[in-house]
Design a protein around this motif. Structure first.
Motif, PDB file in Angstrom:
ATOM      1  N   LEU A  50       0.827  -1.209   0.000  1.00  9.68           N
ATOM      2  CA  LEU A  50       0.000   0.000   0.000  1.00  9.68           C
ATOM      3  C   LEU A  50       0.862   1.260   0.000  1.00  9.68           C
ATOM      4  O   LEU A  50       0.508   2.262  -0.636  1.00  9.68           O
ATOM      5  CB  LEU A  50      -0.944   0.000   1.213  1.00  9.68           C
ATOM      6  N   PHE A  51       1.992   1.221   0.677  1.00  5.98           N
ATOM      7  CA  PHE A  51       2.893   2.376   0.672  1.00  5.98           C
ATOM      8  C   PHE A  51       3.652   2.499  -0.653  1.00  5.98           C
ATOM      9  O   PHE A  51       3.986   3.608  -1.087  1.00  5.98           O
ATOM     10  CB  PHE A  51       3.872   2.292   1.838  1.00  5.98           C
ATOM     11  N   ILE A  52       3.900   1.364  -1.301  1.00  4.46           N
ATOM     12  CA  ILE A  52       4.581   1.381  -2.604  1.00  4.46           C
ATOM     13  C   ILE A  52       3.623   1.866  -3.691  1.00  4.46           C
ATOM     14  O   ILE A  52       4.020   2.579  -4.630  1.00  4.46           O
ATOM     15  CB  ILE A  52       5.120  -0.018  -2.955  1.00  4.46           C
ATOM     16  N   PHE A  53       2.344   1.473  -3.551  1.00  7.29           N
ATOM     17  CA  PHE A  53       1.323   1.860  -4.528  1.00  7.29           C
ATOM     18  C   PHE A  53       0.213   2.638  -3.823  1.00  7.29           C
ATOM     19  O   PHE A  53      -0.884   2.118  -3.594  1.00  7.29           O
ATOM     20  CB  PHE A  53       0.754   0.619  -5.221  1.00  7.29           C
ATOM     21  N   PRO A  54       0.493   3.886  -3.457  1.00  7.67           N
ATOM     22  CA  PRO A  54      -0.453   4.675  -2.656  1.00  7.67           C
ATOM     23  C   PRO A  54      -1.699   5.075  -3.445  1.00  7.67           C
ATOM     24  O   PRO A  54      -1.689   5.137  -4.681  1.00  7.67           O
ATOM     25  CB  PRO A  54       0.363   5.902  -2.268  1.00  7.67           C
ATOM     26  N   SER A  55      -2.743   5.365  -2.704  1.00  2.00           N
ATOM     27  CA  SER A  55      -4.002   5.781  -3.320  1.00  2.00           C
ATOM     28  C   SER A  55      -3.864   7.120  -4.040  1.00  2.00           C
ATOM     29  O   SER A  55      -4.620   7.418  -4.968  1.00  2.00           O
ATOM     30  CB  SER A  55      -5.097   5.867  -2.254  1.00  2.00           C
ATOM     31  N   GLY A  56      -2.904   7.924  -3.626  1.00  2.00           N
ATOM     32  CA  GLY A  56      -2.707   9.235  -4.237  1.00  2.00           C
ATOM     33  C   GLY A  56      -2.310   9.171  -5.698  1.00  2.00           C
ATOM     34  O   GLY A  56      -2.462  10.156  -6.439  1.00  2.00           O
ATOM     35  N   ASN A  57      -1.808   8.014  -6.140  1.00  2.00           N
ATOM     36  CA  ASN A  57      -1.409   7.874  -7.541  1.00  2.00           C
ATOM     37  C   ASN A  57      -2.585   7.542  -8.460  1.00  2.00           C
ATOM     38  O   ASN A  57      -2.409   7.462  -9.676  1.00  2.00           O
ATOM     39  CB  ASN A  57      -0.347   6.787  -7.683  1.00  2.00           C
TER      40      ASN A  57
END
Length: 400
Positions: A83-90
């Motif tokens: 989740l930190f590698i592929f954050p929702s912000g992206n």
């Protein structure tokens, strides 16, 4: 117990942090959804392992409880890292667009399904279902009216019509399915319908309405308690409310060190589960001659009701190496959805995420190979077909 509480607090804080930073984008991030369902079905009930063991007479050893919690925290850390590698912000959904296709054919299907659902309700009322409303009906669980299939189809139909006309009215048949499902004490089809409604609403408003979220969760839990046929008297209220969540989780400590269970499955059985999903109409052929993890547990426990074989216990049924295989498949699945969601149109992104949310929940509860392949089948049969109808309609309209 300390490990269970630590895992609970850690995952809870990570989920809250992601929601606080990125808001509605979190619910369309497959890695956030994956961690959320793992939290609900595996992390949350793990803190009550001792109580579940005591009140439901499972006779689970302290070592097995410890092993289950260790596996839980390892998987949690993997999902948190992702989740930190592929954050929702992206997540970058495309701007709002109007659907230019002629939706008359899709609207025709919508009308037919709506009338059919009224017929199903009429049949239920005339058969006296109201007298036993909200009590689990084993016959309806077999889905004689194919309501679940219609729910899958309506995910695409209702979403397209909603974005075409911008009216909540087009979710009406989904409301009917929710009513039908709840009356018969079920929640499966209702959940399929609730997901796209909530996702469409939150994405359009670009804001999560937590009142709606908590109301839906409360309603699903209440229905679960009412329909439960394995409630034990004089147990704490929170254990009864956990319902199927409790039954999904408990198989982990129950079988994690069972030498007769671990590795009992074979590669042929694993492949049969995979092909049973991707060739869904022929699933009986592939599953009839093999023993699945869920069937093994059902027969071994012998309590008269099925226990869900969560994806961890389903994996080690074939051997510990299959847990790595299934985790890899699960991560690849999430990564694919995460990458493609920004490339699709807004409405197609929401439809894809709606199907993903439905099936990632089933995957956590039941296992990876069958639900991953069934997810592919549903996309092809229920989404691609409607998308093709719209494309053909658009070309036909341009020719005229």
């Amino acid at each position: 117990m300390v490990i269970g509480f630590f895992t609970f607090i850690l995952v809870f804080l990570v989920l809250c942090y992601d929601l606080y930073r990125f808001g509605y984008k979190s619910i369309i991030n497959p890695f956030f959804i994956l961690l959320s369902f793992f939290f609900i079905y595996m992390v949350l009930p793990s803190i009550f392992t001792e109580s579940i063991n005591y009140y439901y007479y499972w006779s689970i050893s302290l070592d097995s409880m410890l092993y289950g919690r260790i596996v839980n925290i390892i998987v949690s850390l993997i999902f948190i890292f992702l989740l930190f590698i592929f954050p929702s912000g992206n997540i970058r959904l495309k701007k709002k667009e109007s659907i230019k296709s002629d939706c008359r054919i899709v609207t025709f299907f919508w009308v037919l399904i709506t009338f059919y659902l009224f017929f199903v309700i009429y049949k239920g009322v005339t058969s006296g279902v109201i007298e036993n409303a909200f009590e689990y009906d084993s016959e309806m669980a077999k889905d004689p009216y194919k309501v679940k299939n219609l729910a899958y189809l309506l995910v695409s139909i209702c979403s397209y019509l909603f974005f075409k006309f911008r009216r909540l009215f087009y979710f009406s048949p989904m409301i009917l399915i929710i009513i039908i499902d709840f009356i018969y004490g079920s929640r499966t089809s209702a959940f399929i319908c609730l997901v796209p409604m909530i996702v469409c609403l939150f994405v359009e408003k670009q804001k999560i309405d937590f009142l709606i979220v908590f109301s839906v969760i409360f309603l699903l839990l209440i229905i679960g308690v009412i329909r439960s046929d394995n409630i034990v008297l004089d147990t704490p209220w929170y254990l009864n409310i956990l319902g199927e969540i409790r039954e999904t989780f408990i198989t982990l400590p129950l079988y994690i060190d069972n030498s007769f269970f671990i590795g009992n499955g074979n590669f042929i059985s694993y492949l049969s589960n995979f092909f049973a999903g991707i060739i869904y109409p022929l699933r009986g052929y592939f599953l009839s001659s093999v023993m699945s993890a869920g069937t093994y547990i059902y027969l071994d426990v012998g309590r008269g009701y099925g226990l869900a074989s969560n994806f961890i216990i389903e994996s080690i049924y074939y051997g510990w190496f299959y847990l790595l295989i299934n985790l890899s498949m699960l991560i690849a699945w999430c990564l694919f959805v995460y990458k493609i969601i920004n490339k699709l149109s807004r409405v197609n992104s929401i439809i894809l995420m709606s199907y993903f949310i439905v099936f990632i929940r089933l995957t956590i509860r039941e296992g990876v190979p069958y639900n991953l392949s069934l997810f592919c089948f549903i996309l092809l049969f229920y989404w691609l077909s409607i998308s093709l109808v719209l494309r053909i309609s658009c070309k036909y309209k341009s020719i005229l």
